[in-house]
Design a protein around this motif. Sequence first.
Motif, PDB file in Angstrom:
ATOM      1  N   VAL A  23       0.309  -0.829  -0.372  1.00  0.00           N
ATOM      2  CA  VAL A  23       0.134  -0.100  -0.490  1.00  0.00           C
ATOM      3  C   VAL A  23       0.798   1.050   0.182  1.00  0.00           C
ATOM      4  N   PRO A  24       0.654   2.635  -0.607  1.00  0.00           N
ATOM      5  CA  PRO A  24       1.367   3.723  -0.771  1.00  0.00           C
ATOM      6  C   PRO A  24       1.128   4.630   0.623  1.00  0.00           C
ATOM      7  N   ILE A  25       2.329   4.523   1.046  1.00  0.00           N
ATOM      8  CA  ILE A  25       2.385   5.547   2.065  1.00  0.00           C
ATOM      9  C   ILE A  25       2.982   6.905   1.765  1.00  0.00           C
ATOM     10  N   TYR A  26       3.050   7.906   3.330  1.00  0.00           N
ATOM     11  CA  TYR A  26       3.284   9.187   2.378  1.00  0.00           C
ATOM     12  C   TYR A  26       4.634   9.328   3.911  1.00  0.00           C
ATOM     13  N   ILE A  27       5.520   9.188   3.993  1.00  0.00           N
ATOM     14  CA  ILE A  27       6.865   9.921   4.840  1.00  0.00           C
ATOM     15  C   ILE A  27       7.027  11.478   4.563  1.00  0.00           C
ATOM     16  N   MET A  28       6.504  12.272   5.341  1.00  0.00           N
ATOM     17  CA  MET A  28       7.461  13.489   5.443  1.00  0.00           C
ATOM     18  C   MET A  28       7.356  14.066   3.083  1.00  0.00           C
ATOM     19  N   GLY A  29       5.794  13.318   2.473  1.00  0.00           N
ATOM     20  CA  GLY A  29       5.551  14.352   1.614  1.00  0.00           C
ATOM     21  C   GLY A  29       6.133  12.439   0.064  1.00  0.00           C
ATOM     22  N   LYS A  30       7.019  11.483   0.978  1.00  0.00           N
ATOM     23  CA  LYS A  30       8.132  11.368   0.133  1.00  0.00           C
ATOM     24  C   LYS A  30       6.876  10.079   0.390  1.00  0.00           C
ATOM     25  N   ARG A  31       6.425   9.434  -0.637  1.00  0.00           N
ATOM     26  CA  ARG A  31       5.692   8.338  -1.567  1.00  0.00           C
ATOM     27  C   ARG A  31       6.389   6.832  -1.427  1.00  0.00           C
ATOM     28  N   TYR A  32       6.568   5.664  -0.752  1.00  0.00           N
ATOM     29  CA  TYR A  32       7.220   4.358  -0.292  1.00  0.00           C
ATOM     30  C   TYR A  32       5.850   3.398  -0.646  1.00  0.00           C
ATOM     31  N   GLU A  33       5.490   2.517  -0.965  1.00  0.00           N
ATOM     32  CA  GLU A  33       4.878   1.681  -0.771  1.00  0.00           C
ATOM     33  C   GLU A  33       4.975   0.534  -0.056  1.00  0.00           C
ATOM     34  N   VAL A  34       4.715  -0.050   0.949  1.00  0.00           N
ATOM     35  CA  VAL A  34       5.169  -0.862   1.591  1.00  0.00           C
ATOM     36  C   VAL A  34       3.922  -1.953   2.213  1.00  0.00           C
TER      37      VAL A  34
END
Length: 250
Positions: A16-27
Amino acid sequence: MSTTESTPAKIKAKLVPIYIMGKRYEVPESLTIMKAMEHAGYKFIRGCGCRGGICGACGTVYRLPGDYHIRVGLACQTVVQENMYLTQIPFFPANRAVYEMEEVAPEVSYVQKNYPELFRCVACNACTKVCPMDVPVLDYISAIKQGDFKKATELSFDCIQCGLCATRCMGEMAQYHIAQMVRRIYGMKMAPYPEHCKEMVEGIKGGKYDGFLAELKSASVDELKKLYTEREQESHMADEKWEPQEKQYL
Ligand code: SF4
Ligand code: SF4
Ligand code: FES
């Protein structure tokens, strides 16, 4: 040789996509916030302790799409959600009084002097709703205001000092610091002195443990590790009458 027989099947986790301080990651969708951040390459050097929801070190904030609220939770217990937005914000200011235990008084006025905000509570109960330990925060605050320190001690006993209750308080108080002071006051000035504690203190003064301590001090690291791993432990299922086989130092 057939690889399908010898290679264990790989289970593909849904990402699922999440955003950490504006940057997108898939986890992987099953990860907690803490593990998701580590999966994304972040390393915790603060705000992480037990990883089991007990130490209270990992209180964090997040937002969800289409949701006005700033949400809070323990990073080691809260599972990520699709498009969750994580960020870091400076800590909530939390008044923590400085006091000498010898000088504390078992009175509401003493607590109020150190924490005047105590009486700003409007009984909204938002603190209780956010508590990850199901501690009845409003109830212990009410007990403190009524001078019932015994009740407040019992009600707040499971608090892990994570600070999430303070994030919700419109009275701008750090409920957990107030309760900690009250538990200390109750333990030191109000609760009956436990007989077994008296015996232990006399034992320490009388040198009951000196030989064992000297043995520990002279042991090698390997010997200490062995002693630690082979120590007699209380099982999780033990009842309150449990006692160790070895009673020499009880
Ligand atoms: S009472 Fe507050 S500080 Fe204690 S565990 Fe609950 S939310 Fe955390
Ligand atoms: S959040 Fe604050 S104001 Fe509301 S009940 Fe808890 S202590 Fe009182
Ligand atoms: S790391 Fe201890 S409660 Fe989360």
